[in-house]
Structure formats: structure tokens, C-alpha cells
Design an enzyme around this catalytic site. Structure first.
Site, PDB file in Angstrom:
ATOM      1  N   SER A   1      37.826  45.196  43.347  1.00 12.53           N
ATOM      2  CA  SER A   1      37.153  43.946  42.998  1.00 12.53           C
ATOM      3  C   SER A   1      36.491  44.073  41.626  1.00 12.53           C
ATOM      4  O   SER A   1      37.179  44.215  40.625  1.00 12.53           O
ATOM      5  CB  SER A   1      36.175  43.550  44.107  1.00 12.53           C
ATOM      6  OG  SER A   1      35.690  42.245  43.895  1.00 12.53           O
ATOM      7  N   LEU A   2      35.139  44.065  41.550  1.00  8.86           N
ATOM      8  CA  LEU A   2      34.504  44.201  40.232  1.00  8.86           C
ATOM      9  C   LEU A   2      34.910  45.513  39.569  1.00  8.86           C
ATOM     10  O   LEU A   2      34.913  45.624  38.333  1.00  8.86           O
ATOM     11  CB  LEU A   2      32.986  44.111  40.344  1.00  8.86           C
ATOM     12  CG  LEU A   2      32.218  45.394  40.690  1.00  8.86           C
ATOM     13  CD1 LEU A   2      31.813  46.167  39.449  1.00  8.86           C
ATOM     14  CD2 LEU A   2      31.016  45.105  41.532  1.00  8.86           C
TER      15      LEU A   2
ATOM     16  N   GLN B   1      31.448  46.221  44.816  1.00  4.96           N
ATOM     17  CA  GLN B   1      30.121  45.838  45.285  1.00  4.96           C
ATOM     18  C   GLN B   1      29.824  46.444  46.645  1.00  4.96           C
ATOM     19  O   GLN B   1      30.717  46.563  47.489  1.00  4.96           O
ATOM     20  CB  GLN B   1      30.016  44.315  45.362  1.00  4.96           C
ATOM     21  CG  GLN B   1      28.593  43.833  45.227  1.00  4.96           C
ATOM     22  CD  GLN B   1      28.515  42.391  44.762  1.00  4.96           C
ATOM     23  OE1 GLN B   1      29.391  41.903  44.081  1.00  4.96           O
ATOM     24  NE2 GLN B   1      27.451  41.711  45.123  1.00  4.96           N
TER      25      GLN B   1
ATOM     26  N   GLN C   1      42.221  37.023  40.949  1.00  4.88           N
ATOM     27  CA  GLN C   1      41.477  37.972  41.782  1.00  4.88           C
ATOM     28  C   GLN C   1      40.212  37.356  42.379  1.00  4.88           C
ATOM     29  O   GLN C   1      39.778  37.738  43.465  1.00  4.88           O
ATOM     30  CB  GLN C   1      41.133  39.200  40.918  1.00  4.88           C
ATOM     31  CG  GLN C   1      40.559  40.374  41.679  1.00  4.88           C
ATOM     32  CD  GLN C   1      39.292  40.887  41.022  1.00  4.88           C
ATOM     33  OE1 GLN C   1      38.330  40.147  40.854  1.00  4.88           O
ATOM     34  NE2 GLN C   1      39.290  42.152  40.662  1.00  4.88           N
TER      35      GLN C   1
ATOM     36  N   ARG D   1      30.543  36.565  36.059  1.00  6.19           N
ATOM     37  CA  ARG D   1      31.308  36.552  37.303  1.00  6.19           C
ATOM     38  C   ARG D   1      30.359  36.509  38.501  1.00  6.19           C
ATOM     39  O   ARG D   1      30.550  35.721  39.436  1.00  6.19           O
ATOM     40  CB  ARG D   1      32.202  37.793  37.356  1.00  6.19           C
ATOM     41  CG  ARG D   1      33.120  37.903  38.575  1.00  6.19           C
ATOM     42  CD  ARG D   1      33.979  39.159  38.413  1.00  6.19           C
ATOM     43  NE  ARG D   1      34.952  39.330  39.501  1.00  6.19           N
ATOM     44  CZ  ARG D   1      34.751  40.087  40.573  1.00  6.19           C
ATOM     45  NH1 ARG D   1      33.596  40.722  40.742  1.00  6.19           N
ATOM     46  NH2 ARG D   1      35.712  40.226  41.485  1.00  6.19           N
TER      47      ARG D   1
ATOM     48  N   HIS E   1      36.396  36.353  47.259  1.00  5.91           N
ATOM     49  CA  HIS E   1      37.846  36.520  47.446  1.00  5.91           C
ATOM     50  C   HIS E   1      38.417  35.577  48.505  1.00  5.91           C
ATOM     51  O   HIS E   1      39.145  35.992  49.403  1.00  5.91           O
ATOM     52  CB  HIS E   1      38.186  37.984  47.783  1.00  5.91           C
ATOM     53  CG  HIS E   1      37.784  38.933  46.701  1.00  5.91           C
ATOM     54  ND1 HIS E   1      38.417  38.963  45.480  1.00  5.91           N
ATOM     55  CD2 HIS E   1      36.794  39.846  46.638  1.00  5.91           C
ATOM     56  CE1 HIS E   1      37.829  39.883  44.711  1.00  5.91           C
ATOM     57  NE2 HIS E   1      36.839  40.419  45.388  1.00  5.91           N
TER      58      HIS E   1
END
Length: 311
Positions: A94-95, A9, A252, A119, A203
Site C-alpha cells: 500500500s503506502l 500502515q 491502487q 494521499r 482500497h
């Protein structure tokens, strides 16, 4: 050895994917498939904005994934290659880990889009707006960032969310604690602290409701076998077992993105060439984390044609 990596992101921008879609029917098919899976005109938002709608977490996450997968599909279908033949490892920030898993065959494109939409929505809903925040620490290594986070917490959540490279660490947690951390950077020998324009504190432990939502989603949509081994965010280590992939994806959501360590681990595993698909974000982080590797960013048709000569 070669690793394909996928951005996270913050790499979204209005106009993303447009040049590729105009040049390639294969890319257009990817964007159409994602639109169909989500029941929304996401590609229109990617092409035209408005920027504040594209930046919404629930839109940005599937959009960034779709853009990177479109690049990969054009490489594969028009370039006549397969990722499994050309990649020794995949990884994503991440994503981007979901994009990497889609690329490796663990999830279908439609399922990846739906999982990322969920998500994004779950992460947004986990913490009421205005209660959480994130900041980037520039000129900070993980040791300095950890000490600062502990000092700023004062009983609230303030923790390392992303260890991006030796000069950039991101903190996440309660808004007041993050603001204290930004105010205290100079006392800890850190160059700058910058509040990030994000809608939720990703996170960190505050994301537990989102982790629970994803655990439930993976019961219905579990990952399949991987065609290429993944370096996972939360362990900075190789994973190939689908059950382990599922566990780590849940972890995660609240856990640290260990990107710096992942870059080092991939180099230690023999990777000499990193190819970032769909962005130019991870390459600089990798270059700051490890020496003597080549890093290439592939976004448009010219990039695709150039990389095909190397593969």
C-alpha cells in the site's frame, strides 16, 4: 536474487526512528528533510507521540515512509552500497509502494512525503467518519474471503482490500456491510473476523475521490525513471515504465493490494532473499506465502550492521 520490501500502515509506533536518529546523522537528515517538505514536526510526533496523532492516516503514511528511507539511506551512505546494485526488485505494501518508488529513484524524498500526506488526507476525506470500516479475516484464504464479502454486501460495498497471505485477508467497505461480514465468519469456515482500528475504508471503490486527487497530484509530480523494477500492488507484476507506474498508483487507491500474489510472483522471478526495511510486518506474510526464501527485517543500527555483512 534479492527484493527490498517496504511496510504499510499499521507498522507505525511511537519511538520509531529514534534509535537510528541518535546513532546516525544520515538518518537525522532524512527526518529533517521530511519535516521541511511537510512544514510540520513529524519526527517529533514519531519520537514522542501521542499515539493517536501518529496513527492519523495523514501522519502515519509519511512517517512509515520516512522511517524506512532513513534505514535505506544509512545502509547506502554509511554502508557504502547502492540499492540499484544490491536489489533486483522493490515492492511495498500500500503506502509502502511509494517508499519503494522513492528508494528506486522515481520520486524525491520531499515529493514522496508530500504525496503521502495528500494521499492520507484524501483517503480520510473520501468517506465521512463512521460510514466506512475494514476488518481482518484470520484463517481465511482469498476464495473464502471473496464469497463472504459477496454474501455480506447486500447492495453495499464490501470487497477484498488486501490479500496479505494464505491465512489473512482484509475486507473494506460500508460499515454495516463489514459488520455483517464479521458476524458471518463462522458460517463461511473462517476462524475470526476482527474490525480494524482504521479511520477510513481503504482500497475499495468508496476511495474514488482520493484516487481522483492522486491522479491530479501526479500530473504535477509525475514519477521519473526507476533504477530498480517494481512489483506493483494492483497487478502483482513487474512495472518499470513511469507512465504505467502513475496509472497503477491511482488504481491502487481503490484497488486490491495483491501482496500474497506479489510474494509468489517475486519468488517465481527468482527472488531468494527478501529484505524488509523499517518494519517486521511483511516478512511473516512472505514466509506464509512462499517457501524456501530468506526474510530479513532491518530496523535499527544492529540490523544494518548485520545485513551489510550479507550484501
Amino acid at each position: 536474487m534479492r527484493a527490498f520490501v517496504f511496510p504499510g500502515q499499521g507498522s507505525q509506533k511511537v519511538g520509531m526512528g529514534l534509535e537510528l536518529a541518535e546513532a546516525s546523522a544520515v538518518a537525522r537528515e532524512v527526518f529533517e528533510e521530511v519535516d521541511d517538505a511537510l512544514g510540520q514536526k513529524l519526527f517529533q510526533i514519531m519520537k514522542e507521540g501521542p499515539e493517536d496523532v501518529l496513527t492519523l492516516t495523514e501522519n502515519a503514511q509519511p512517517a512509515i515512509m520516512a522511517n524506512a528511507v532513513a534505514v535505506l539511506r544509512v545502509l547506502e551512505k554509511e554502508g557504502g552500497i547502492t540499492l540499484a546494485e544490491k536489489a533486483d526488485f522493490v515492492a511495498g505494501h500500500s503506502l509502502g509502494e511509494y517508499t519503494a518508488l522513492c528508494a528506486a529513484g522515481a520520486f524525491s524524498l520531499a515529493d514522496t512525503a508530500r504525496l503521502l500526506k495528500l494521499r492520507g488526507q484524501s483517503m480520510q476525506a473520501a468517506v465521512p467518519v463512521g460510514q466506512g470500516a475494514m476488518c481482518a479475516l484470520l484463517g481465511a484464504d482469498i476464495e473464502k474471503a471473496t464469497v463472504l464479502a459477496e454474501a455480506a454486501a447486500e447492495g453495499e460495498v464490501c470487497t477484498v482490500a488486501n490479500d496479505n497471505d494464505p491465512t489473512q485477508v482484509v475486507l473494506s467497505g460500508h460499515k454495516a456491510a463489514i459488520e455483517r461480514a464479521v458476524a458471518m465468519v463462522k458460517d463461511h469456515g473462517i476462524k475470526r473476523g476482527v474490525l480494524l482500528p482504521v479511520s477510513a475504508p481503504f482500497h475499495c471503490p468508496l476511495m474514488q475521490p482520493a484516487a481522483d486527487a492522486m491522479a491530479e497530484a501526479f500530473e504535477k509530480t509525475p514519477p521519473s525513471a526507476l533504477r530498480v523494477a517494481l512489483f506493483a500492488n494492483v497487478t502483482a507484476a513487474v512495472v518499470t515504465d513511469p507512465a504505467e507506474v502513475k496509472r497503477l498508483l491511482v488504481e491502487q487507491v481503490t484497488g486490491r493490494v495483491r501482496w500474497r500474489e506479489s510474494a509468489i510472483a517475486m519468488k517465481d522471478a527468482g527472488v531468494e532473499q527478501f529484505i524488509e526495511l523499517g518494519g517486521k510486518v511483511l516478512g511473516p506474510m512472505i514466509n506464509r506465502s512462499v517457501a524456501d526464501v530468506s526474510v530479513t527485517s532491518v530496523i535499527g543500527m544492529a540490523d544494518i550492521e548485520a545485513i551489510l555483512k550479507e550484501l
